[in-house]
Design a protein around this motif. Sequence first.
Motif, short mmCIF file in Angstrom:
data_model
loop_
_atom_site.label_atom_id
_atom_site.label_comp_id
_atom_site.label_asym_id
_atom_site.label_seq_id
_atom_site.Cartn_x
_atom_site.Cartn_y
_atom_site.Cartn_z
N VAL A 65 0.86 -1.19 0.00
CA VAL A 65 0.00 0.00 0.00
C VAL A 65 0.89 1.23 0.00
CG1 VAL A 65 -1.69 1.32 1.31
CG2 VAL A 65 -1.84 -1.20 1.25
N ARG A 66 0.69 2.06 -1.01
CA ARG A 66 1.38 3.36 -1.05
C ARG A 66 0.33 4.40 -1.39
NH1 ARG A 66 4.31 0.53 0.85
NH2 ARG A 66 6.50 0.02 0.51
N LEU A 67 0.29 5.47 -0.57
CA LEU A 67 -0.71 6.51 -0.79
C LEU A 67 -0.03 7.87 -0.83
CD1 LEU A 67 -3.33 5.37 1.91
CD2 LEU A 67 -3.38 4.86 -0.55
N VAL A 68 -0.57 8.75 -1.65
CA VAL A 68 -0.14 10.15 -1.62
C VAL A 68 -1.38 10.98 -1.27
CG1 VAL A 68 0.80 12.08 -2.93
CG2 VAL A 68 1.64 9.74 -3.34
N VAL A 69 -1.27 11.72 -0.19
CA VAL A 69 -2.39 12.56 0.24
C VAL A 69 -2.10 13.99 -0.14
CG1 VAL A 69 -3.77 13.33 2.21
CG2 VAL A 69 -2.82 10.99 2.18
N THR A 70 -3.04 14.58 -0.87
CA THR A 70 -2.90 15.98 -1.27
C THR A 70 -4.06 16.76 -0.69
OG1 THR A 70 -1.97 15.19 -3.36
CG2 THR A 70 -2.56 17.54 -3.22
N THR A 71 -3.76 17.76 0.11
CA THR A 71 -4.84 18.54 0.72
C THR A 71 -4.29 19.83 1.32
OG1 THR A 71 -6.63 18.51 2.34
CG2 THR A 71 -4.60 17.40 2.99
N GLU A 72 -5.13 20.83 1.39
CA GLU A 72 -4.79 22.06 2.12
C GLU A 72 -5.49 22.07 3.48
OE1 GLU A 72 -2.60 24.40 1.14
OE2 GLU A 72 -2.20 23.03 -0.54
N TYR A 73 -6.08 20.95 3.84
CA TYR A 73 -6.81 20.83 5.09
C TYR A 73 -5.98 21.35 6.25
CZ TYR A 73 -9.67 18.28 8.56
OH TYR A 73 -10.49 17.92 9.59
N PRO A 74 -6.54 22.11 7.19
CA PRO A 74 -7.96 22.47 7.32
C PRO A 74 -8.36 23.76 6.62
CG PRO A 74 -6.79 23.16 9.26
CD PRO A 74 -5.77 22.54 8.35
N ALA A 75 -7.42 24.38 5.86
CA ALA A 75 -7.82 25.59 5.14
C ALA A 75 -8.86 25.26 4.09
CB ALA A 75 -6.59 26.24 4.50
N ASP A 76 -8.84 24.03 3.61
CA ASP A 76 -9.79 23.59 2.60
C ASP A 76 -10.25 22.19 2.96
OD1 ASP A 76 -10.81 24.13 -0.33
OD2 ASP A 76 -10.12 22.04 -0.27
N GLY A 77 -11.46 21.82 2.53
CA GLY A 77 -12.04 20.55 2.96
C GLY A 77 -11.80 19.38 2.03
N GLU A 78 -11.08 19.61 0.93
CA GLU A 78 -10.87 18.54 -0.03
C GLU A 78 -9.61 17.75 0.31
OE1 GLU A 78 -11.61 19.05 -4.42
OE2 GLU A 78 -9.43 18.84 -4.42
N VAL A 79 -9.77 16.44 0.43
CA VAL A 79 -8.64 15.55 0.72
C VAL A 79 -8.54 14.53 -0.41
CG1 VAL A 79 -7.64 13.91 2.36
CG2 VAL A 79 -9.05 15.81 3.21
N ARG A 80 -7.47 14.63 -1.19
CA ARG A 80 -7.28 13.69 -2.31
C ARG A 80 -6.29 12.61 -1.89
NH1 ARG A 80 -8.92 14.98 -7.42
NH2 ARG A 80 -10.09 16.95 -7.39
N VAL A 81 -6.74 11.36 -2.00
CA VAL A 81 -5.87 10.25 -1.64
C VAL A 81 -5.61 9.46 -2.92
CG1 VAL A 81 -5.58 8.22 -0.19
CG2 VAL A 81 -6.93 10.16 0.65
N ARG A 82 -4.38 9.54 -3.40
CA ARG A 82 -4.04 8.85 -4.64
C ARG A 82 -3.26 7.59 -4.30
NH1 ARG A 82 0.34 9.50 -7.82
NH2 ARG A 82 0.89 11.45 -6.80
N VAL A 83 -3.68 6.48 -4.91
CA VAL A 83 -2.96 5.22 -4.68
C VAL A 83 -1.70 5.22 -5.54
CG1 VAL A 83 -3.10 2.71 -4.86
CG2 VAL A 83 -5.10 4.03 -4.14
N ASP A 84 -0.60 4.83 -4.94
CA ASP A 84 0.69 4.90 -5.61
C ASP A 84 1.34 3.51 -5.64
OD1 ASP A 84 2.49 6.47 -6.99
OD2 ASP A 84 3.77 6.77 -5.21
N SER A 85 0.47 2.48 -5.57
CA SER A 85 1.00 1.11 -5.60
C SER A 85 0.03 0.26 -6.40
CB SER A 85 1.11 0.57 -4.17
OG SER A 85 -0.11 0.74 -3.48
N ASP A 86 0.54 -0.80 -6.98
CA ASP A 86 -0.29 -1.73 -7.74
C ASP A 86 -0.31 -3.07 -7.04
OD1 ASP A 86 -1.39 -0.67 -10.22
OD2 ASP A 86 0.73 -0.23 -10.71
N ASP A 87 -1.46 -3.64 -6.89
CA ASP A 87 -1.52 -5.00 -6.36
C ASP A 87 -2.85 -5.60 -6.81
OD1 ASP A 87 0.13 -6.39 -3.70
OD2 ASP A 87 -1.65 -7.34 -4.57
N ASP A 88 -2.79 -6.80 -7.36
CA ASP A 88 -4.02 -7.43 -7.83
C ASP A 88 -4.95 -7.77 -6.69
OD1 ASP A 88 -3.36 -7.24 -10.45
OD2 ASP A 88 -2.37 -9.22 -10.52
#
Lengths: 648, 648
Positions: free
Chosen positions: B462-485
């Motif tokens: 499991v590899r995740l990249v979290v992109t957010t300006e929280y708490p200045a902004d409410g959007e939390v983007r969680v991008r998966v950065d790993s591959d697994d079947d």
Amino acid sequence: MMTSETVPLCEGPAHDALAAGRPVVPSRARLKPLGTRDVRLTGGHWGEFQDLNRRAVLPHVEHWVERTGWLGNFDAAREGRLPADRHGREFSDSEVYKLLEAMAWELDRAPDPALEARFHAVVERVAAAQEPDGYLSTRFGRPGQGARWSDLEMGHELYCVGHLVQAAVARARTGHPDDLLVRVARRASDLVCEVFGPAGRVTVDGHPEIESALVELYRVTGERRYLEQARLFVERRGHRVLDEIEFGREYFQDDVPVREARVFRGHAVRAVYLAAGQVDLADETGDDVLLAAVARQWRHTVATRTYITGGMGARHQDEAFAEDFALPPDRAYSETCAGIGSVMLAWRLLLAEGDPAYADLIERTLFNVVSTAPSADGRSFFYTNTLHRRELGAVPAGDEPSPRASSSLRAPWFEVSCCPTNLARTLAGLAAYVATSDDDGVQLHQYAAGTVGQDLPDGRSVRLVVTTEYPADGEVRVRVDSDDDRPWTLSLRVPGWASDGATLTVGGTTRPVGPGTVAERRSWRCGDEVVLRLPMQPRFTHPDPRIDAVRGCVAVERGPLVLAVESVDVPGLDTVDHLRVDPAVPPRVVDGRVVVRCTRVVPPEPGWPYRGEPASVGTDEFEDVPLVPYHEWANRGPSTMRIWLPAV
Amino acid sequence: MMTSETVPLCEGPAHDALAAGRPVVPSRARLKPLGTRDVRLTGGHWGEFQDLNRRAVLPHVEHWVERTGWLGNFDAAREGRLPADRHGREFSDSEVYKLLEAMAWELDRAPDPALEARFHAVVERVAAAQEPDGYLSTRFGRPGQGARWSDLEMGHELYCVGHLVQAAVARARTGHPDDLLVRVARRASDLVCEVFGPAGRVTVDGHPEIESALVELYRVTGERRYLEQARLFVERRGHRVLDEIEFGREYFQDDVPVREARVFRGHAVRAVYLAAGQVDLADETGDDVLLAAVARQWRHTVATRTYITGGMGARHQDEAFAEDFALPPDRAYSETCAGIGSVMLAWRLLLAEGDPAYADLIERTLFNVVSTAPSADGRSFFYTNTLHRRELGAVPAGDEPSPRASSSLRAPWFEVSCCPTNLARTLAGLAAYVATSDDDGVQLHQYAAGTVGQDLPDGRSVRLVVTTEYPADGEVRVRVDSDDDRPWTLSLRVPGWASDGATLTVGGTTRPVGPGTVAERRSWRCGDEVVLRLPMQPRFTHPDPRIDAVRGCVAVERGPLVLAVESVDVPGLDTVDHLRVDPAVPPRVVDGRVVVRCTRVVPPEPGWPYRGEPASVGTDEFEDVPLVPYHEWANRGPSTMRIWLPAV
């Protein structure tokens, strides 16, 4: 060691018949105090309190100062057993002195050979501990103890001397100006004047008390050095002469000189004791600027830092005044001794300025702080007087002194036990707060069943008999019991709370009167009667909107009494915090008890207590909930209690 | 003296790769912590806080422990200059240990030879003060000092050992299991086990801390005697094994055994540290009854004794919890260290039980207590975190330690300076509170820009990249950065405050989500994205009607942030106490700032503040008043401040 040599007494400016039986005898004040020999309380609330004091409180205090070894410390001093055998805190000597002061007033009120013998026995033990140069303290000055005057910030050394002097003043003013106690106090004071005089150490005591005592000793003896020493102590303070402590110099009022201060601050007992001494000094020196400064600070304090009970000092941590309008009822400290000190201060201001607002605060504080402290049996005491108890609490053990302050219920004694002895001396001298005179008549400030007698300077004789059940009833009958062709003025205080419906009946004529002073000047005849009728219907009282801690609440008062709800009167509830009062239905009397119409809050579901919508706060079922006078609370076992009731 | 002999290390139950970078490593918990090596904060609120910690807080703390002589105490011990040359309070050793713990986490987060050298230098000085039998304290045990273990009530001796052990655990878990610091801590712990073990003295320390530390040392080393000692300390407590003190045995939780207690009580830091150790113990011993008892007390405490900020402990006098619903904002203590302890406790409960309510409180406390304590420049600190400041106050002097606690503004250092060092170690290890894993996936509990990486037990990556300006902004983007079947579950916490309008977007589909945990199980591909959108419009919050101190008030929150009004933002007013908010007009954002519609109260005439009629409380002139995040207040000079705003 103390010898029986006679120290010659000078005649002081007020050392005459007028001084007899008076705790405070200002030279220049607008009103002259009457003494405990001029005013006799014959029954009712205050008469019963004086009886309770004689019967229960005094013997209780005698028992505990012996049991704790605080009196024995003086024997240990004489016998060279200090510091090994010393007991109690650094100020324990003062409790013995306050006991002596109480005994002195009480002996004058109702002489009793057995009490007299006990008084002398205590004085002998105290006197035997005095050193040849007049120094008297069981806490300092011996090998293994701190050096004399080595901890002025917290050592209470001069504070103890102050209470010694106040006891001596009581003894001198009750017919014994040459008593051993008076000589001991003078010798101790003489040493203080040497050590801290104009050429001595430029500092003060961390706990004010000696200032007022030295002015009074000057009034008793005429020795100006005592007055001068009091002046030095007052003027030095505020110039940062004491060391910084954790609570800051504000704690002992060494932060700002008295003339520059805005309000009372820091430790509440210290603040009001100091202010009392400042008024005494201002009186004797004619210092109107100093008097005006204290009066201004008093007005600010009463308007912003005083509980509805008259209680002063909100903070537990440093027993101190909080900021303006920070008056939490549930964490109220409102120390009994601060209430007593506030009465002492307001009495001095009343004498100086004559404003009935001072007598209003005295009344409020006597009924709602001083009366609250002792239990109904006079054998346990509140040190603090909270306005809101959230938890049932427990009955303190009776066999050991309680840790001070916020015990759940009244405790028999405390490790810091200033309040029981302070109560004892205050109750013993209570009659002195009832009336005053001036060149043209007599002023009644407090209403209690009893007699008042006073000869005016030009020989006009005034004798009054006061008949009343006040505060249980609002009718106060004042019958003149003297004849004199020359007219004089009888003045009565109409309390500030009696803004609606008070009347005065004189010579068969009744007229409405409002808060303040009403005066009747005439040639009074024996049997003439004046009847003051005060409105005793219970009433809602609302707080200033800046007092955050009681926003949305009302209190209920009746006459001078603040009322409270106690859980023992509310079936099915351990907590009174669930009650909500309907402010649209005024409190009323049902079967002799004051009741308010209440509903019970439905608590929200347990969980995070901050939510997006306001919770509903009551049902539509209402009930009459009875109230008790606040000073009677906690006499029926553990209970929860509130003065301020949230409104629906 | 300490030698460099090698103490052999056992392999503990959790002494494996999983333990690396983790402050807490339970054996049986439902969720497994990720460590500071698995989670990297790359910016935003928390990333900036970690940078501030590295850049400013840590050097500041290093400077002050040296300047105050608290570190020098160890040199004085080595050189036989104690007690003459000792500086600081009885617990000053612990500040050095907390500094070492902070350095250890920080060195792992971002290695730096200079910092490493400073770390070793401090450890050498500490180690040199250890006595041959392992005893280590600069305060006790030498001629002229109290005997070892002679003041367990208030001496903090075992408390200091606890912090030494926590520093050692940090060092061991960041790749240095054989470090000198670890050996020192083990030897000190071994002595504790001898003295207080099954055949030793049956007592505990007045300040809990060692309980949790010993469990963790067991987890690092596998030595069961440490676990057994922690068990003894937990089980003995509550049976009145410590002497009574003025504040009562409740102060140090020795009043009631843990299984019988209803709620956290007494000194707040002590209470939450103890509870954290109890959860650690329950985990290792499988004691579900103990765990349930702590969880029950936590729920009661959160529902009745916790400020809207997450702050715990209302009372100044004893730094303690007050009664249920006694939560005065103006006399709030809310000690920074109690907030940190509450985060430590909630984290352990979250690991044990998985309930997102624990993560909710962590978030609230991190943003509104932990973030509030340091100034914007990281060089001064609040010890207490009041919710209402009535007076402007003054800037504390920068050249001397402040008397503790309630300084007007943040102070550079305190005579009791537990909070700055506690902040330093907490901020250094902050990444560890962001995410956990279980057998089937990863859970995100806190939202911060960064990366998360974790291999699951069966090898799924499991590899995740979290992109957010929280708490200045409410959007939390969680991008998966790993591959697994093989599918795995990504869980996200929807905060308790986000009850209206939160959405989750997965694979182009958006759906509404409510507070709690949302889980998505699938075979994730590199580039897959999940977007959580949290509602960030500002909102009014209402208190439970049983909280007397804020009756009739509303607070304003935005996302996880509690907002406040500060007088520097209100022209013409030194006090914000005159503001009254119109609750009918919701707070809104104007030019990027949250504003509320307010009127200003017209103060009644000066005088007795309790009257027969309620005062009118506002004019009909309204204005928009801007708010700031509470944690930003008092960075622009003296000001008054409120969180709870009275409503008209």
